[in-house]
Design a protein around this motif. Structure first.
Motif, short mmCIF file in Angstrom:
data_model
loop_
_atom_site.label_atom_id
_atom_site.label_comp_id
_atom_site.label_asym_id
_atom_site.label_seq_id
_atom_site.Cartn_x
_atom_site.Cartn_y
_atom_site.Cartn_z
N LEU A 21 0.83 -1.20 0.00
CA LEU A 21 0.00 0.00 0.00
C LEU A 21 0.87 1.26 0.00
N ARG A 22 1.95 1.25 0.75
CA ARG A 22 2.85 2.40 0.78
C ARG A 22 3.45 2.65 -0.60
N ARG A 23 3.88 1.57 -1.24
CA ARG A 23 4.45 1.69 -2.59
C ARG A 23 3.42 2.21 -3.59
N HIS A 24 2.19 1.76 -3.43
CA HIS A 24 1.14 2.21 -4.34
C HIS A 24 1.00 3.74 -4.27
N GLY A 25 0.97 4.27 -3.06
CA GLY A 25 0.89 5.72 -2.91
C GLY A 25 2.08 6.43 -3.54
N GLU A 26 3.26 5.85 -3.38
CA GLU A 26 4.47 6.42 -3.98
C GLU A 26 4.38 6.40 -5.51
N PHE A 27 3.91 5.28 -6.07
CA PHE A 27 3.82 5.15 -7.53
C PHE A 27 2.77 6.09 -8.11
N VAL A 28 1.68 6.32 -7.38
CA VAL A 28 0.66 7.27 -7.84
C VAL A 28 1.29 8.63 -8.09
N GLU A 29 2.12 9.09 -7.16
CA GLU A 29 2.77 10.40 -7.31
C GLU A 29 3.79 10.40 -8.43
N LEU A 30 4.56 9.32 -8.57
CA LEU A 30 5.58 9.26 -9.61
C LEU A 30 4.98 9.24 -11.01
N LEU A 31 3.80 8.68 -11.16
CA LEU A 31 3.17 8.55 -12.48
C LEU A 31 2.36 9.79 -12.89
N LYS A 32 2.12 10.69 -11.96
CA LYS A 32 1.30 11.87 -12.26
C LYS A 32 1.83 12.70 -13.42
N PRO A 33 3.15 12.95 -13.54
CA PRO A 33 3.64 13.77 -14.66
C PRO A 33 3.26 13.22 -16.03
N ALA A 34 3.05 11.91 -16.14
CA ALA A 34 2.65 11.30 -17.41
C ALA A 34 1.14 11.10 -17.49
N SER A 35 0.39 11.64 -16.50
CA SER A 35 -1.07 11.49 -16.45
C SER A 35 -1.49 10.02 -16.46
N LEU A 36 -0.77 9.22 -15.72
CA LEU A 36 -1.04 7.79 -15.62
C LEU A 36 -1.40 7.45 -14.18
N ARG A 37 -2.18 6.36 -14.01
CA ARG A 37 -2.51 5.87 -12.68
C ARG A 37 -2.37 4.35 -12.65
N PRO A 38 -1.86 3.81 -11.53
CA PRO A 38 -1.76 2.34 -11.41
C PRO A 38 -3.12 1.73 -11.08
N ALA A 39 -3.53 0.74 -11.87
CA ALA A 39 -4.76 0.01 -11.58
C ALA A 39 -4.47 -1.22 -10.73
N VAL B 290 3.94 -2.68 -16.50
CA VAL B 290 5.30 -2.18 -16.29
C VAL B 290 5.98 -3.09 -15.28
N GLU B 291 6.97 -3.84 -15.74
CA GLU B 291 7.72 -4.75 -14.88
C GLU B 291 8.93 -4.00 -14.31
N GLN C 115 10.70 6.31 -12.56
CA GLN C 115 10.93 7.66 -13.07
C GLN C 115 11.46 7.62 -14.50
N ARG C 116 12.31 6.65 -14.79
CA ARG C 116 12.83 6.50 -16.16
C ARG C 116 11.70 6.13 -17.11
N PHE C 117 10.77 5.26 -16.65
CA PHE C 117 9.62 4.91 -17.48
C PHE C 117 8.79 6.16 -17.80
N VAL C 118 8.53 6.99 -16.79
CA VAL C 118 7.75 8.22 -17.00
C VAL C 118 8.46 9.14 -17.98
N GLU C 119 9.76 9.20 -17.89
CA GLU C 119 10.54 10.05 -18.79
C GLU C 119 10.40 9.62 -20.25
N TYR C 120 10.41 8.31 -20.49
CA TYR C 120 10.38 7.79 -21.86
C TYR C 120 8.96 7.50 -22.36
N TYR C 121 7.99 7.58 -21.48
CA TYR C 121 6.64 7.19 -21.86
C TYR C 121 6.13 7.92 -23.11
N PRO C 122 6.32 9.23 -23.24
CA PRO C 122 5.80 9.90 -24.44
C PRO C 122 6.40 9.39 -25.74
N THR C 123 7.56 8.77 -25.72
CA THR C 123 8.21 8.28 -26.94
C THR C 123 7.87 6.83 -27.25
#
Length: 250
Positions: free
Chosen positions: A152-170, A190-191, A206-214
């Motif tokens: 659950l803690r990691r989920h909250g962390e990932f929600v914040e990290l994915l926000k710049p790419a407008s993504l959410r973990p399901a 995302v593995e 964070q690297r995934f978010v950086e490359y996501y648009p490409t």
């Protein structure tokens, strides 16, 4: 008579027996008076209940309200209330002259837990079994026994990290080998692998978010999975051809 000790002892025993009988009789009279004079008038639930239903409380307490204001077993009442699926904690007090007050802390579900066996995880990372209202949509978390708080803690962390790419973990899962994987709301997996000092999970995401648009690819379409376990790159997996490509090496 004073020279007959056995007779004196018999008289003393008789007097003690009579006194005991009188005490028991007085206690019974006093107890019955208490039952009549101090009946239990009501059980009052303090605060608003959002999920726990009043009829569930009534059924849980049925048969436990015998006796009177002084004799009702508050501990038994507390256990019965806390056995209800959506109750996390209950506190009870006697309020003179005839009321029992109850304060209930309801469970607040943060996510589904496990493989669909009706378990949820609350905002404290505690797993409990309950049916979720149909209109409430929550992410699904899974992991080894005892890992719910960390997942659950990691989920909250990932929600914040994915926000710049407008993504959410399901979905977020932690394997028995302690490898992390995230499934996004758009279906992409995302593995992330295991935590490593030289390549932390946070850095990989964070690297995934950086490359996501490409990542959209004109030849294969949108990738269905991204493998971020590479130290300086990632691999894409496409549904049509199942081809993997390593990109983003630096």
């Amino acid at each position: 008579m004073w020279h007959k000790p056995h007779l004196l002892k018999a008289i003393a025993d008789l007097l003690l027996l009579a006194a005991g009988a009188a005490f028991v009789a007085a206690a019974l009279v006093w107890g019955s008076a208490r039952l009549r004079l101090f009946p239990l008038g009501e059980v009052q639930v303090l605060g608003e209940l959002r999920v726990v239903q009043r009829h569930e409380l009534e059924e849980a307490l049925a048969g436990l309200l015998g006796g009177n204001f002084f004799t009702v077993d508050l501990e038994a009442l507390r256990r019965a209330i806390e056995d209800l699926p959506w109750v996390r904690r209950a506190e009870l007090w006697r309020r003179w002259p005839s009321r029992i007050e109850v304060r209930i802390e309801e469970q607040k579900a943060a996510a589904h837990w496990g493989d669909g066996n009706g378990e949820l995880v609350n905002i404290f990372g505690e797993v409990f079994a309950a049916s979720l209202p149909d209109e409430q949509r929550l992410p699904r978390l899974s992991g080894p026994s005892g890992s719910s708080r960390e997942v659950l803690r990691r989920h909250g962390e990932f929600v914040e990290l994915l926000k710049p790419a407008s993504l959410r973990p399901a979905q977020l899962s932690l394997s028995p080998r302690l490898a992390w994987a995230v499934k996004l709301e758009d279906g992409m997996l995302v593995e992330l692998g295991r935590e490593q000092a030289k390549a932390p999970i946070r850095t990989r995401l964070q690297r995934f978010v950086e490359y996501y648009p490409t990542m959209p690819d004109a030849r294969h379409g949108r990738p269905v999975a991204v493998d971020m376990r590479y130290p300086n790159g990632f691999a894409l997996r496409f549904a049509a051809s199942a081809v993997q490509e390593v990109k983003g090496k630096r």
